[in-house]
Structure formats: structure tokens, C-alpha cells
Design a protein around this motif. Structure first.
Motif, PDB file in Angstrom:
ATOM      1  N   VAL A  63       0.120  -5.482  -4.011  1.00 38.34           N
ATOM      2  CA  VAL A  63       1.144  -6.355  -3.426  1.00 38.34           C
ATOM      3  C   VAL A  63       2.282  -5.526  -2.841  1.00 38.34           C
ATOM      4  O   VAL A  63       2.785  -5.832  -1.750  1.00 38.34           O
ATOM      5  N   ILE A  64       2.682  -4.472  -3.522  1.00 35.88           N
ATOM      6  CA  ILE A  64       3.742  -3.600  -3.000  1.00 35.88           C
ATOM      7  C   ILE A  64       3.321  -2.995  -1.664  1.00 35.88           C
ATOM      8  O   ILE A  64       4.101  -2.976  -0.698  1.00 35.88           O
ATOM      9  N   ILE A  65       2.091  -2.510  -1.582  1.00 34.16           N
ATOM     10  CA  ILE A  65       1.609  -1.906  -0.335  1.00 34.16           C
ATOM     11  C   ILE A  65       1.573  -2.942   0.787  1.00 34.16           C
ATOM     12  O   ILE A  65       1.997  -2.673   1.914  1.00 34.16           O
ATOM     13  N   ILE A  66       1.101  -4.142   0.490  1.00 39.53           N
ATOM     14  CA  ILE A  66       1.051  -5.193   1.513  1.00 39.53           C
ATOM     15  C   ILE A  66       2.455  -5.588   1.960  1.00 39.53           C
ATOM     16  O   ILE A  66       2.704  -5.814   3.151  1.00 39.53           O
ATOM     17  N   LEU A  67       3.388  -5.653   1.002  1.00 38.81           N
ATOM     18  CA  LEU A  67       4.766  -5.994   1.362  1.00 38.81           C
ATOM     19  C   LEU A  67       5.438  -4.906   2.198  1.00 38.81           C
ATOM     20  O   LEU A  67       6.464  -5.161   2.832  1.00 38.81           O
ATOM     21  N   GLY A  68       4.877  -3.724   2.224  1.00 42.28           N
ATOM     22  CA  GLY A  68       5.434  -2.645   3.028  1.00 42.28           C
ATOM     23  C   GLY A  68       5.012  -2.676   4.484  1.00 42.28           C
ATOM     24  O   GLY A  68       5.563  -1.942   5.313  1.00 42.28           O
ATOM     25  N   LEU A  69       4.061  -3.512   4.828  1.00 41.89           N
ATOM     26  CA  LEU A  69       3.584  -3.578   6.212  1.00 41.89           C
ATOM     27  C   LEU A  69       4.681  -3.906   7.229  1.00 41.89           C
ATOM     28  O   LEU A  69       4.648  -3.378   8.348  1.00 41.89           O
ATOM     29  N   PRO A  70       5.679  -4.757   6.916  1.00 44.80           N
ATOM     30  CA  PRO A  70       6.740  -4.989   7.905  1.00 44.80           C
ATOM     31  C   PRO A  70       7.548  -3.741   8.264  1.00 44.80           C
ATOM     32  O   PRO A  70       8.223  -3.728   9.289  1.00 44.80           O
ATOM     33  N   LEU A  71       7.456  -2.701   7.458  1.00 40.15           N
ATOM     34  CA  LEU A  71       8.148  -1.455   7.803  1.00 40.15           C
ATOM     35  C   LEU A  71       7.578  -0.836   9.074  1.00 40.15           C
ATOM     36  O   LEU A  71       8.266  -0.072   9.760  1.00 40.15           O
ATOM     37  N   LEU A  72       6.345  -1.147   9.402  1.00 37.58           N
ATOM     38  CA  LEU A  72       5.711  -0.584  10.582  1.00 37.58           C
ATOM     39  C   LEU A  72       6.182  -1.249  11.874  1.00 37.58           C
ATOM     40  O   LEU A  72       5.882  -0.759  12.957  1.00 37.58           O
TER      41      LEU A  72
END
Length: 109
Positions: A63-72
Motif C-alpha cells: 500500500v505504501i508503494i502504491i500510495l507513492g505513485l502520485p510522486l511521479l
């Protein structure tokens, strides 16, 4: 390397850390600690307890990794709020699931 990619890699490293912790908890013989400075309660089934903790930590890491996608999406994107608020909600849910499900199920009475 672009700044947004570096930010995503750092964010994903945190998620990967939880996944590594999940793998470690599968193979440890002692009950895995959840809270930082608290002793683990007496556990009825250590192997099943550690398996439940492992599932919880691995799901949290993903979940943490998926939530980081908006950083891209870039520096001035409003989508970063999804990452911040999502991480807070995921952390609170992690604690609720541990306390209400795992601790109640495996605490020796």
C-alpha cells in the motif's frame, strides 16, 4: 536522474522495508514485536501470530508503494495529497487491525 523518480524510489524504499520486515517475521521463532518499546504479550500460537503479522506488514508495504505513485506526476501536483492522507489512513488502519484482530485472537487469556 529526475527529482520525481528519486522521490518515488525513496518512498518505495520505505514500503520495501516493511516487506522485508514481513519476510523476517515469517522465519523468526519469537513473537514479532509490533509496538516499538512495548513487550510482546503472551502469544497462544507463535507461528500463526507471526504469519498474521507478516501478512499485515506485507500488505502495508505494498500500500505504501502504491500510495507513492502520485510522486511521479511532478512537484506541483495536487495528487501528492493522496499520498500524504492515504499514508495517514493506512497507518491508522494498520494499528486498528493489529489491535482489534491480531492481538485479540492471539493473546493468551
Amino acid at each position: 536522474m529526475d527529482g520525481k523518480i528519486i522521490g518515488f524510489i525513496i518512498w518505495s524504499a520505505l514500503g520495501l522495508l516493511f516487506i522485508i520486515l514481513a519476510v523476517y517475521s515469517l522465519f523468526t521463532k519469537k513473537p514479532m514485536r509490533f509496538w516499538a518499546n512495548a513487550d510482546v504479550f503472551e502469544v497462544t500460537d507463535i507461528k500463526a501470530y507471526n504469519r498474521a503479522i507478516s501478512k499485515l506488514f506485507s500488505l502495508y508495504g505494498v500500500v505504501i508503494i502504491i500510495l507513492g505513485l502520485p510522486l511521479l506526476s511532478g512537484q506541483n501536483s495536487a495528487w501528492i495529497l493522496l499520498s500524504i492522507v492515504g499514508l495517514m489512513i493506512a497507518s491508522i488502519l494498520l494499528m486498528i487491525i493489529y489491535t482489534n484482530r491480531i492481538e485479540k485472537k492471539y493473546r493468551k487469556r
